[in-house]
Scaffold this motif. Structure first.
Motif, short mmCIF file in Angstrom:
data_model
loop_
_atom_site.label_atom_id
_atom_site.label_comp_id
_atom_site.label_asym_id
_atom_site.label_seq_id
_atom_site.Cartn_x
_atom_site.Cartn_y
_atom_site.Cartn_z
N TRP A 59 -5.55 -31.73 -8.03
CA TRP A 59 -6.37 -32.66 -6.57
C TRP A 59 -6.67 -31.43 -5.30
N ARG A 60 -6.23 -31.02 -4.95
CA ARG A 60 -6.27 -29.52 -3.44
C ARG A 60 -7.40 -29.00 -3.56
N VAL A 61 -7.57 -28.75 -4.53
CA VAL A 61 -8.74 -28.39 -4.65
C VAL A 61 -10.06 -28.88 -4.83
N VAL A 62 -9.47 -29.85 -5.55
CA VAL A 62 -11.48 -30.93 -5.96
C VAL A 62 -11.10 -31.52 -4.78
N ASP A 63 -10.61 -32.29 -3.97
CA ASP A 63 -10.69 -32.94 -2.75
C ASP A 63 -11.38 -32.55 -1.82
N PRO A 64 -11.17 -31.55 -1.27
CA PRO A 64 -12.69 -30.67 -0.40
C PRO A 64 -13.80 -30.96 -0.44
N VAL A 65 -14.53 -31.17 -1.68
CA VAL A 65 -15.14 -30.54 -2.17
C VAL A 65 -15.91 -32.32 -2.09
N LEU A 66 -15.20 -32.88 -2.42
CA LEU A 66 -15.78 -34.36 -2.81
C LEU A 66 -15.16 -35.00 -1.19
N ARG A 67 -15.00 -34.74 -0.25
CA ARG A 67 -14.93 -35.74 0.67
C ARG A 67 -16.29 -34.42 1.37
N ALA A 68 -16.82 -33.66 0.96
CA ALA A 68 -18.05 -32.63 1.48
C ALA A 68 -19.43 -33.68 1.28
N TRP A 69 -18.97 -33.37 0.12
CA TRP A 69 -20.14 -34.24 -1.16
C TRP A 69 -20.31 -35.57 -0.58
N ALA A 70 -19.41 -36.18 0.22
CA ALA A 70 -19.31 -38.21 0.76
C ALA A 70 -20.07 -38.05 1.79
N THR A 71 -20.40 -36.43 2.91
CA THR A 71 -21.25 -36.74 3.90
C THR A 71 -21.80 -35.25 4.17
N GLU A 72 -21.60 -35.17 3.10
CA GLU A 72 -23.42 -33.83 3.02
C GLU A 72 -24.23 -34.13 1.64
N ARG A 73 -25.25 -34.98 1.61
CA ARG A 73 -25.88 -34.95 0.54
C ARG A 73 -26.45 -34.15 -0.28
N ASP A 74 -27.58 -33.41 1.39
CA ASP A 74 -29.29 -32.43 1.42
C ASP A 74 -28.80 -31.95 0.22
N PHE A 75 -28.10 -31.37 -0.30
CA PHE A 75 -27.79 -30.43 -0.48
C PHE A 75 -27.37 -30.32 -1.50
N ILE A 76 -26.94 -31.12 -2.49
CA ILE A 76 -26.82 -31.80 -3.95
C ILE A 76 -28.09 -31.64 -4.66
N HIS A 77 -28.12 -30.81 -5.93
CA HIS A 77 -29.07 -30.65 -6.74
C HIS A 77 -28.91 -31.23 -8.17
N THR A 78 -30.16 -31.40 -7.94
CA THR A 78 -30.13 -32.39 -9.38
C THR A 78 -30.89 -31.30 -10.81
N TYR A 79 -30.25 -31.64 -11.86
CA TYR A 79 -30.94 -30.94 -13.23
C TYR A 79 -31.45 -31.98 -14.40
N PRO A 80 -32.73 -32.10 -15.13
CA PRO A 80 -32.45 -32.47 -16.31
C PRO A 80 -31.63 -32.64 -17.03
N ALA A 81 -31.66 -34.25 -18.15
CA ALA A 81 -30.78 -34.16 -19.24
C ALA A 81 -31.28 -33.13 -20.26
N GLY A 82 -30.54 -32.51 -20.65
CA GLY A 82 -30.29 -31.88 -21.38
C GLY A 82 -30.23 -29.68 -21.15
#
Length: 181
Positions: A131-154
């Motif tokens: 969680w020490r590795v993952v938690d900072p990433v989740l906190r950044a995702w919670a505030t900065e959502r513009d850089f999250i890229h999507t992908y098609p299923a499959g």
């Protein structure tokens, strides 16, 4: 809900200093599998200088976790003879014989729980370090959502995940199947 993550991490000790560790996980990808793939760097000097061999392929160690539990080593070897020719070969060690029935991973875990075997389960301190590795990433995702890229299923995830690699020739290894140049 985020369903994909790709990370480049480093281990802060003398043995692994400067060695990138690439991790990715995702849902609804092209295949459901767990695979550890280790790609070895080319040596700093060219061993076959002044020979007709133009380019050696990199060696790999592959650890199949789910659904194919195995260890596979892919390496470039010199063919017997006087000519300088190489070929790709592999050493394969499978956990199960081909005639052996495959059990589901959850089935095996439940059997371990019933028998009181905790060897395949994380300890509390391991979960805390993860969680020490993952938690900072989740906190950044919670505030900065513009850089999250999507992908098609499959698919194998967003193409943008390739930006983690330092060189153009580096790539995600998708399967235990031999790579072709």
């Amino acid at each position: 809900t985020e369903t994909y993550a790709a990370l480049k991490l480093y281990i802060d000790n003398w043995r692994w200093r400067g060695v990138p560790i690439y991790l990715r996980t995702g849902k609804r990808m092209a295949e459901s599998q767990s695979l550890v793939s280790i790609c070895f760097r080319h040596p700093p000097q060219q061993f076959f200088r002044d020979t007709p061999m133009d380019h050696m392929r990199q060696n790999w160690v592959l650890l199949g976790i789910q659904p194919a539990e195995c260890l596979k080593v892919e390496m470039t070897v010199k063919e017997p003879g006087l000519e300088m020719r190489t070929r790709q070969t592999s050493l394969d060690a499978s956990l199960r014989r081909t005639d052996e029935a495959q059990t589901d991973a959850y089935e095996e875990l439940l059997l371990d729980v019933i028998q009181g075997d905790r060897s395949l389960f994380l300890r509390y301190d391991e979960v805390e370090y993860a969680w020490r590795v993952v938690d900072p990433v989740l906190r950044a995702w919670a505030t900065e959502r513009d850089f999250i890229h999507t992908y098609p299923a499959g698919s194998w995830g967003p193409e943008e995940s390739r930006r983690l690699f330092e060189k153009e020739a580096q790539h995600w290894r998708h399967s235990l199947a031999p790579e072709h140049p």
